[in-house]
Design a protein around this motif. Structure first.
Motif, PDB file in Angstrom:
ATOM      1  N   ALA A  31       0.827  -1.209   0.000  1.00 29.00           N
ATOM      2  CA  ALA A  31       0.000   0.000   0.000  1.00 29.00           C
ATOM      3  C   ALA A  31       0.864   1.262   0.000  1.00 29.00           C
ATOM      4  CB  ALA A  31      -0.941   0.002   1.194  1.00 29.00           C
ATOM      5  N   GLY A  32       2.041   1.180   0.597  1.00 35.71           N
ATOM      6  CA  GLY A  32       2.939   2.331   0.606  1.00 35.71           C
ATOM      7  C   GLY A  32       3.315   2.769  -0.801  1.00 35.71           C
ATOM      8  N   GLU A  33       3.543   1.791  -1.673  1.00 35.15           N
ATOM      9  CA  GLU A  33       3.869   2.096  -3.070  1.00 35.15           C
ATOM     10  C   GLU A  33       2.681   2.755  -3.766  1.00 35.15           C
ATOM     11  OE1 GLU A  33       4.396  -0.301  -7.224  1.00 35.15           O
ATOM     12  OE2 GLU A  33       5.300  -1.227  -5.456  1.00 35.15           O
ATOM     13  N   VAL A  34       1.471   2.257  -3.493  1.00 34.96           N
ATOM     14  CA  VAL A  34       0.271   2.838  -4.096  1.00 34.96           C
ATOM     15  C   VAL A  34       0.084   4.273  -3.594  1.00 34.96           C
ATOM     16  CG1 VAL A  34      -2.242   2.638  -4.331  1.00 34.96           C
ATOM     17  CG2 VAL A  34      -0.805   0.579  -4.396  1.00 34.96           C
ATOM     18  N   LEU A  35       0.292   4.479  -2.310  1.00 37.93           N
ATOM     19  CA  LEU A  35       0.182   5.835  -1.763  1.00 37.93           C
ATOM     20  C   LEU A  35       1.204   6.754  -2.423  1.00 37.93           C
ATOM     21  CD1 LEU A  35      -1.045   7.883   0.149  1.00 37.93           C
ATOM     22  CD2 LEU A  35       0.482   7.014   1.943  1.00 37.93           C
ATOM     23  N   GLY A  84       1.188  11.330  -8.372  1.00 43.53           N
ATOM     24  CA  GLY A  84       0.180  11.754  -9.340  1.00 43.53           C
ATOM     25  C   GLY A  84      -0.542  13.017  -8.909  1.00 43.53           C
ATOM     26  N   ARG A  85      -0.161  13.535  -7.762  1.00 46.16           N
ATOM     27  CA  ARG A  85      -0.695  14.784  -7.211  1.00 46.16           C
ATOM     28  C   ARG A  85      -2.191  14.732  -6.916  1.00 46.16           C
ATOM     29  NH1 ARG A  85       3.348  18.982 -10.067  1.00 46.16           N
ATOM     30  NH2 ARG A  85       5.149  17.991  -9.166  1.00 46.16           N
ATOM     31  N   LEU A  86      -2.630  13.553  -6.478  1.00 41.89           N
ATOM     32  CA  LEU A  86      -4.002  13.427  -5.977  1.00 41.89           C
ATOM     33  C   LEU A  86      -4.037  13.623  -4.470  1.00 41.89           C
ATOM     34  CD1 LEU A  86      -5.353  10.375  -8.005  1.00 41.89           C
ATOM     35  CD2 LEU A  86      -5.472  12.822  -8.540  1.00 41.89           C
ATOM     36  N   VAL A  87      -2.913  13.349  -3.829  1.00 44.08           N
ATOM     37  CA  VAL A  87      -2.772  13.481  -2.383  1.00 44.08           C
ATOM     38  C   VAL A  87      -1.564  14.371  -2.115  1.00 44.08           C
ATOM     39  CG1 VAL A  87      -2.295  12.228  -0.234  1.00 44.08           C
ATOM     40  CG2 VAL A  87      -3.811  11.217  -1.951  1.00 44.08           C
ATOM     41  N   THR A  88      -1.742  15.327  -1.216  1.00 42.24           N
ATOM     42  CA  THR A  88      -0.631  16.191  -0.834  1.00 42.24           C
ATOM     43  C   THR A  88      -0.041  15.712   0.485  1.00 42.24           C
ATOM     44  OG1 THR A  88      -2.052  17.747   0.334  1.00 42.24           O
ATOM     45  CG2 THR A  88      -1.600  18.210  -1.980  1.00 42.24           C
TER      46      THR A  88
END
Length: 141
Positions: free
Chosen positions: A70-74, A80-84
């Motif tokens: 999951a760390g890689e997905v995060l 991808g600049r969906l999460v800051t």
């Protein structure tokens, strides 16, 4: 586009900033496997309150009880600049947040995920409020 500029017509056709961001978000998820998309869903839902607004959460909270992958997905969501990411003070966990409130409405996939998870997010929010502030075992979505 005209002479390197985005025309009003093109801007309206893509749905403005919100539409462009939603299209971008779909593109980020298109690069993930089904399993990774499921992990992305879980993590993105953890960044939304029961009221449907953005939630700031520590990285450890977002990744809690998820497989190591999951760390890689995060990282892909961040890249991808969906999460800051806000770097916390030394020794503290980094804080995460959805990049823009418009994703909650304009991004149809996230809106569907939110619609199907409202009760679960309410329940987990109650658990989180009942826990001591220093605890990181809060598990939202």
């Amino acid at each position: 586009r005209a002479e390197g500029l985005l025309t009003r017509e093109a801007y309206q056709r893509i749905g403005g900033v919100a539409g462009a961001l939603a299209t971008h978000a779909d593109g980020v998820l298109a690069g993930l496997s089904d399993r990774q998309t499921g992990l992305a869903r879980t993590m993105l839902l953890r960044l939304v309150t029961p009221e449907g607004t953005r939630r700031i959460a520590n990285r450890s909270q977002v990744l809690q009880d998820l497989p190591e992958s999951a760390g890689e997905v995060l990282d892909r969501l961040v890249g991808g600049r969906l999460v800051t990411v806000r770097r916390a003070a030394e020794g503290d966990d980094a804080e995460l947040e959805l990049v823009h409130e418009s994703l909650l409405v304009a991004w149809k996939r996230l809106a569907r995920w939110l619609e199907g998870s409202h009760e679960e997010r309410e329940f987990l929010d109650e658990i989180g409020r009942a826990m001591p502030p220093s605890s990181t075992s809060y598990n939202a979505a």
